[in-house]
Design an enzyme around this catalytic site. Structure first.
Site, PDB file in Angstrom:
ATOM      1  N   VAL A   1      41.668  42.915  45.969  1.00 17.32           N
ATOM      2  CA  VAL A   1      41.315  41.532  46.296  1.00 17.32           C
ATOM      3  C   VAL A   1      42.461  40.849  47.049  1.00 17.32           C
ATOM      4  O   VAL A   1      42.238  40.109  48.007  1.00 17.32           O
ATOM      5  CB  VAL A   1      40.922  40.743  45.025  1.00 17.32           C
ATOM      6  CG1 VAL A   1      40.628  39.280  45.346  1.00 17.32           C
ATOM      7  CG2 VAL A   1      39.699  41.381  44.368  1.00 17.32           C
ATOM      8  N   CYS A   2      43.692  41.126  46.638  1.00 12.54           N
ATOM      9  CA  CYS A   2      44.851  40.512  47.307  1.00 12.54           C
ATOM     10  C   CYS A   2      44.962  40.966  48.762  1.00 12.54           C
ATOM     11  O   CYS A   2      45.311  40.170  49.636  1.00 12.54           O
ATOM     12  CB  CYS A   2      46.138  40.845  46.556  1.00 12.54           C
ATOM     13  SG  CYS A   2      46.175  40.144  44.892  1.00 12.54           S
ATOM     14  N   THR A   3      44.657  42.218  49.009  1.00  9.15           N
ATOM     15  CA  THR A   3      44.696  42.728  50.383  1.00  9.15           C
ATOM     16  C   THR A   3      43.620  42.053  51.224  1.00  9.15           C
ATOM     17  O   THR A   3      43.885  41.656  52.370  1.00  9.15           O
ATOM     18  CB  THR A   3      44.534  44.266  50.403  1.00  9.15           C
ATOM     19  OG1 THR A   3      45.631  44.835  49.676  1.00  9.15           O
ATOM     20  CG2 THR A   3      44.517  44.804  51.821  1.00  9.15           C
TER      21      THR A   3
END
Length: 167
Positions: free
Chosen positions: A45-47
């Protein structure tokens, strides 16, 4: 101190991906500043969130905004994350989670929280979005607020310059 809409947080300084200290206040004054806390470099999700900021970076710049991502990852981790995904904005390392705690960014179960803030050029918080699994919503919401801040400031500048013109 929890950062709330309408308030200006205290200054802080953290190292960027090259180890250079960057202070929050040094980025104020020219236009909006977007600060987003995210849990972990190179996680799914962070990517997606980081790549969405990357893909929209020109739009943020068009409105005079600076984008800063902050996580508890190391300077070296940030450097690799930037290289791998060709990220074009500032990443700061809050290795001990000091700023995350100071700003009271909430945790979600076992993960550090995901919160995005937009500050005007004076450092006043104009937007806050929380949501651990909402990657793209953070970017879209921040961009909308940046547009509004920029257009409001343009209208103020236009009104000021036209009112100072002799008749």
């Amino acid at each position: 101190m929890e950062v709330k809409i309408g308030e200006k947080p205290s200054d802080f300084s953290l190292p960027d991906a090259e180890g250079n200290p960057i202070s929050f206040y040094s980025k104020l004054g020219k236009g909006p500043v977007v600060v987003f806390f995210y849990p972990k470099d190179d996680s799914h999700v962070c990517t997606k969130e980081a790549c969405s900021f990357r893909d929209n970076y020109v739009k943020f710049c068009d409105y005079g905004a600076v984008v800063i991502g902050i996580s508890s990852d190391s300077v070296e981790s940030h450097r690799k994350f930037i290289e791998k995904y060709k990220l074009n904005f500032i990443l700061l390392s809050d290795l001990e989670g000091k700023i995350r705690k100071q700003w009271k960014v909430p945790r979600a179960l076992f993960l550090p929280g995901r919160v995005t803030y937009v500050f005007d050029k004076d450092g006043i918080c104009r937007y806050k979005h929380e949501g651990v699994m909402q990657d793209i919503a953070h970017v879209e919401g921040a961009l909308d607020i940046v547009k509004n801040i920029s257009s409001s400031s343009s209208k103020i500048e236009e009104a000021t310059s036209s009112s100072s013109t002799p008749s």
